[in-house]
Enzyme design. Structure first.
Site, PDB file in Angstrom:
ATOM      1  N   ARG A 273       0.845  -1.213   0.000  1.00  0.00           N
ATOM      2  CA  ARG A 273       0.000   0.000   0.000  1.00  0.00           C
ATOM      3  C   ARG A 273       0.872   1.252   0.000  1.00  0.00           C
ATOM      4  O   ARG A 273       0.505   2.291  -0.558  1.00  0.00           O
ATOM      5  CB  ARG A 273      -0.973  -0.024   1.196  1.00  0.00           C
ATOM      6  CG  ARG A 273      -1.855   1.195   1.275  1.00  0.00           C
ATOM      7  CD  ARG A 273      -3.151   0.988   2.064  1.00  0.00           C
ATOM      8  NE  ARG A 273      -2.988   0.282   3.317  1.00  0.00           N
ATOM      9  CZ  ARG A 273      -2.378   0.776   4.412  1.00  0.00           C
ATOM     10  NH1 ARG A 273      -1.858   1.998   4.383  1.00  0.00           N
ATOM     11  NH2 ARG A 273      -2.283   0.072   5.519  1.00  0.00           N
TER      12      ARG A 273
ATOM     13  N   TYR B 174     -16.973  15.968 -16.109  1.00  0.00           N
ATOM     14  CA  TYR B 174     -17.382  14.559 -16.039  1.00  0.00           C
ATOM     15  C   TYR B 174     -18.323  14.372 -14.848  1.00  0.00           C
ATOM     16  O   TYR B 174     -18.002  14.829 -13.746  1.00  0.00           O
ATOM     17  CB  TYR B 174     -16.138  13.669 -15.929  1.00  0.00           C
ATOM     18  CG  TYR B 174     -16.469  12.259 -15.529  1.00  0.00           C
ATOM     19  CD1 TYR B 174     -17.291  11.471 -16.329  1.00  0.00           C
ATOM     20  CD2 TYR B 174     -15.994  11.713 -14.344  1.00  0.00           C
ATOM     21  CE1 TYR B 174     -17.619  10.172 -15.955  1.00  0.00           C
ATOM     22  CE2 TYR B 174     -16.307  10.415 -13.965  1.00  0.00           C
ATOM     23  CZ  TYR B 174     -17.131   9.657 -14.778  1.00  0.00           C
ATOM     24  OH  TYR B 174     -17.454   8.384 -14.397  1.00  0.00           O
TER      25      TYR B 174
ATOM     26  N   ASP C 226      -8.024  17.951 -16.018  1.00  0.00           N
ATOM     27  CA  ASP C 226      -8.322  16.552 -16.335  1.00  0.00           C
ATOM     28  C   ASP C 226      -7.982  16.365 -17.816  1.00  0.00           C
ATOM     29  O   ASP C 226      -8.651  16.902 -18.694  1.00  0.00           O
ATOM     30  CB  ASP C 226      -9.805  16.268 -16.049  1.00  0.00           C
ATOM     31  CG  ASP C 226     -10.164  14.799 -16.265  1.00  0.00           C
ATOM     32  OD1 ASP C 226      -9.507  14.143 -17.112  1.00  0.00           O
ATOM     33  OD2 ASP C 226     -11.111  14.310 -15.624  1.00  0.00           O
TER      34      ASP C 226
ATOM     35  N   LYS D 296      -8.918   4.919 -19.476  1.00  0.00           N
ATOM     36  CA  LYS D 296      -9.326   5.287 -20.842  1.00  0.00           C
ATOM     37  C   LYS D 296      -8.164   5.081 -21.824  1.00  0.00           C
ATOM     38  O   LYS D 296      -7.771   3.966 -22.060  1.00  0.00           O
ATOM     39  CB  LYS D 296      -9.864   6.715 -20.846  1.00  0.00           C
ATOM     40  CG  LYS D 296     -10.840   7.019 -19.713  1.00  0.00           C
ATOM     41  CD  LYS D 296     -12.049   6.105 -19.707  1.00  0.00           C
ATOM     42  CE  LYS D 296     -12.986   6.487 -18.549  1.00  0.00           C
ATOM     43  NZ  LYS D 296     -14.025   5.509 -18.298  1.00  0.00           N
TER      44      LYS D 296
END
Ligand code: PLP
Length: 373
Positions: free
Chosen positions: A47, A99, A171, A196
């Protein structure tokens, strides 16, 4: 070094122990300590850090021309990390077309947490200037935006944000660093849904935040990854790194395909309007020409003459293009956006969003032609 070369080599050194060209996947969650308590392998617990995540982060930072990247388990986790690096009472300005998942974070959990948000039309930077308040700490730009491909002038927005003591985050999911480098235009932070174009094959979820330097803000972003636990798995990092060498070639081919499809749709009598920044009639065409290089991206949307029923009927008839959400993969996807975004959506009911894949554009145009016949 040119982007194509960075895409192949950044984060992909030959492994010293095995001489493997392709990185191994390190699934171990924990790493041995030396007798003196040190961590000679450079890792403690996955982590906190992991070899595959480190390699991916180095590649992502290199592609955007940044000094540091922090990888997340999704684009929305990256968004949440940036917003949670702010302090309750801080004010954020975002675009009216952001978005819908980003808007959901801003208006949902983080509003309850004390963050204030205003949404303005960023096609005119004067609207950002008017919305600035003494407590504005972040201006959130998404350009081209999802789903109507609206453009924001990054340099102008950054100048306004900086004058008011705020950071500018961009973004860059739709454009990718292949077509647009926000840090070079004054942005302080870049966010991606790596699900994406960076992943590019519709088989991995991810996100990242990239900045010039590991300052206080980025340390808070890193803390959200490490202690918030929004870390991507080693296999997801490996898949993303595997996809990056082809990114420049995929994005350019998808942009060329989208340009041809957009031109076809713009001339079609059943299409009321096409949203694609490569078309001279698009209101953001001039800005796109200034701040994007080598293409206008693989995303477009169009409004079908009529309403939701007519748009749904076109989507129902495609044979090659797949009806599905998401974008940036090798296969073309079509989506009736408003019905995914929910009842409060500003997206027109007759709008279909198209993610142009790597099929030959002639075949995509033939499919759309028969769907609209
Ligand atoms: N930003 C943009 C522009 C997006 O299109 C998306 C997802 O569609 C996201 C962020 C969120 O990414 P993810 O789905 O990986 O959480």
């Amino acid at each position: 070094m040119k982007l194509e070369t960075l895409a192949v080599h950044a984060g992909r050194e030959v492994e010293p122990a095995t001489r493997a060209i392709t990185p191994s996947i390190t699934l171990s969650t924990t790493f041995e300590r030396a007798q003196d308590g040190a961590f000679p392998g450079g890792h403690i617990y996955t982590r906190n850090s992991n070899p595959n995540r480190d390699a991916l982060e180095r590649a992502l930072a290199a592609l955007e021309g940044g000094g540091i990247a922090v990888a997340f388990a999704s684009g929305n986790a990256a968004t949440s990390a940036v917003l949670q690096a702010l302090t309750p009472g801080d004010h954020v300005i975002a675009s009216i077309e952001t978005y819908y998942g980003t808007r959901a974070v801003l208006t949902g959990a983080l509003r309850r947490w004390g963050l204030q948000a205003d949404f303005v039309d960023m096609s005119d930077p004067a609207n950002i200037a008017r919305a600035m308040r003494p407590n504005t700490r972040l201006v959130w730009v998404e350009t081209p935006s999802n789903p109507r491909l609206r453009l924001t002038d990054i340099a102008a927005a950054a100048a306004i944000a900086h004058a008011g003591g705020a950071r500018l985050v961009c973004d860059n999911t739709f454009a990718t660093p292949v077509l647009q480098r926000p840090l070079a235009r004054g942005a302080d932070l870049v966010v991606h849904s790596t699900t994406k174009y960076i992943g590019g094959h519709s088989d991995v979820l991810g996100g990242c935040v990239i900045a010039n330097a590991n300052d206080d803000f980025m340390q808070r972003v890193r803390a959200y990854q490490v202690f918030g636990g929004a870390a991507p798995s080693p296999f997801d990092c490996w898949l993303l790194l595997r996809s990056i060498p082809t990114l420049p070639y995929r994005v350019r081919a998808q942009s060329e395909g989208a340009m041809r499809v957009a031109a076809f749709l713009a001339a079609h009598p059943r299409v009321a309007c096409v949203h694609y920044p490569g078309l001279p009639a698009h209101p953001g065409h001039a800005i796109a020409g200034r701040q994007m290089q080598g293409g206008f991206g693989g995303m477009l949307s169009f409004q079908v003459v009529g309403g939701e029923a007519e748009a749904m009927a076109v989507a129902a008839r495609v044979r090659l293009i797949v009806r599905a959400t998401s974008l940036g993969g090798v296969e073309s996807l079509i989506e009736h956006r408003a019905s995914v975004e929910g009842p409060d959506t500003p997206t027109p009911r007759n709008l279909l969003r198209l993610s142009v894949g790597l099929e030959h554009p002639d075949d995509l145009i033939a499919d759309l032609a028969q769907a609209m016949a």
